[in-house]
Design a protein around this motif. Structure first.
Motif, short mmCIF file in Angstrom:
data_model
loop_
_atom_site.label_atom_id
_atom_site.label_comp_id
_atom_site.label_asym_id
_atom_site.label_seq_id
_atom_site.Cartn_x
_atom_site.Cartn_y
_atom_site.Cartn_z
N ARG A 52 0.81 -1.23 0.00
CA ARG A 52 0.00 0.00 0.00
C ARG A 52 0.84 1.27 0.00
O ARG A 52 0.60 2.17 -0.77
CB ARG A 52 -0.94 0.02 1.20
CG ARG A 52 -1.94 -1.12 1.20
CD ARG A 52 -2.85 -0.99 0.01
NE ARG A 52 -3.81 -2.09 -0.02
CZ ARG A 52 -4.26 -2.64 -1.11
NH1 ARG A 52 -3.85 -2.21 -2.27
NH2 ARG A 52 -5.13 -3.62 -1.08
N GLY B 20 6.34 3.09 4.96
CA GLY B 20 6.14 3.63 6.30
C GLY B 20 6.74 5.01 6.44
O GLY B 20 7.63 5.40 5.67
N GLU C 215 3.31 -0.43 4.55
CA GLU C 215 1.91 -0.63 4.88
C GLU C 215 1.39 -1.65 3.87
O GLU C 215 1.53 -1.46 2.67
CB GLU C 215 1.13 0.67 4.75
CG GLU C 215 1.72 1.84 5.52
CD GLU C 215 1.39 1.80 6.99
OE1 GLU C 215 0.37 1.18 7.35
OE2 GLU C 215 2.17 2.36 7.78
N LYS D 206 -1.65 -4.91 2.78
CA LYS D 206 -3.01 -5.42 2.95
C LYS D 206 -3.11 -6.77 2.25
O LYS D 206 -2.89 -6.89 1.05
CB LYS D 206 -4.04 -4.47 2.38
CG LYS D 206 -5.45 -4.99 2.63
CD LYS D 206 -6.52 -4.02 2.29
CE LYS D 206 -7.86 -4.63 2.68
NZ LYS D 206 -8.96 -3.76 2.40
N THR E 245 -5.29 -5.17 6.93
CA THR E 245 -4.13 -4.31 6.78
C THR E 245 -3.12 -4.63 7.89
O THR E 245 -3.50 -5.03 8.99
CB THR E 245 -4.51 -2.82 6.85
OG1 THR E 245 -5.16 -2.56 8.09
CG2 THR E 245 -5.43 -2.44 5.71
N TYR E 246 -1.85 -4.45 7.57
CA TYR E 246 -0.79 -4.68 8.54
C TYR E 246 0.46 -3.93 8.10
O TYR E 246 0.52 -3.40 6.99
CB TYR E 246 -0.50 -6.19 8.70
CG TYR E 246 0.01 -6.87 7.45
CD1 TYR E 246 1.36 -7.09 7.25
CD2 TYR E 246 -0.88 -7.29 6.45
CE1 TYR E 246 1.83 -7.73 6.11
CE2 TYR E 246 -0.41 -7.92 5.31
CZ TYR E 246 0.93 -8.14 5.14
OH TYR E 246 1.40 -8.76 4.02
N LYS E 247 1.43 -3.87 8.98
CA LYS E 247 2.71 -3.24 8.69
C LYS E 247 3.79 -4.30 8.77
O LYS E 247 3.70 -5.22 9.57
CB LYS E 247 3.00 -2.13 9.69
CG LYS E 247 2.01 -1.00 9.64
CD LYS E 247 2.30 0.04 10.68
CE LYS E 247 1.22 1.11 10.63
NZ LYS E 247 1.49 2.20 11.57
#
Length: 145
Positions: A39, A42, A58, A60, A64-66
């Motif tokens: 996405r 950071g 970032e 998905k 969603t997660y990092k």
């Protein structure tokens, strides 16, 4: 190519220098990602990657997660690879060709993963092969010959 590696290669109508600048800029990764999971970079990501650089993305995939990455291989205009927290790597190898184009090989290398059985069970080798093919198509589309 090892049994825990998935690679695809394409010839792109751009110089290795042009392609490397794109790959070394984490903010540009969503532009080329064919998997649909990347996405944005950071907030703490450097403008340009280098050996040992850490950068967050970032992502998905359903939710969603990092994810945090570390650049583990780096040769200016030729090679860049980053490792995820679970040890697997994404590697880009650029080989300049005589006609000004570049042979680009992207590899998902899970030979270094801390939990390879999870990667296999989740079907990532097949999914990532498809994502790599789409990524190379997107990259070629950015530099029409």
């Amino acid at each position: 190519m090892g049994t825990r590696q998935v690679s695809r290669t394409a010839v792109i109508a751009a110089s290795a220098e042009q392609l490397f600048e794109l790959l070394a800029d984490p903010a540009k990764h969503p532009l080329i990602d064919g998997s649909g999971t990347v996405r944005s970079s950071g907030a703490s990501a450097p403008d340009r990657l280098s050996l040992g650089a850490r950068f967050g993305m970032e992502m998905k995939m359903g939710a969603t997660y990092k994810i945090q990455n570390t650049v583990v291989e780096f040769e200016e205009n030729r090679l860049i690879a980053w490792r995820h927290f679970m040890g697997h790597r994404w590697r880009w190898l650029l080989k300049p060709l005589d006609d000004g184009k570049t042979q680009v090989t992207e590899t998902f290398d899970w030979s270094t993963a801390t939990a390879p059985f999870v990667i296999r069970l989740a079907g990532f080798p097949r999914k990532n092969a498809q994502g790599i093919e789409k990524t190379l198509e997107r990259l070629a589309g950015m530099f029409p010959g």
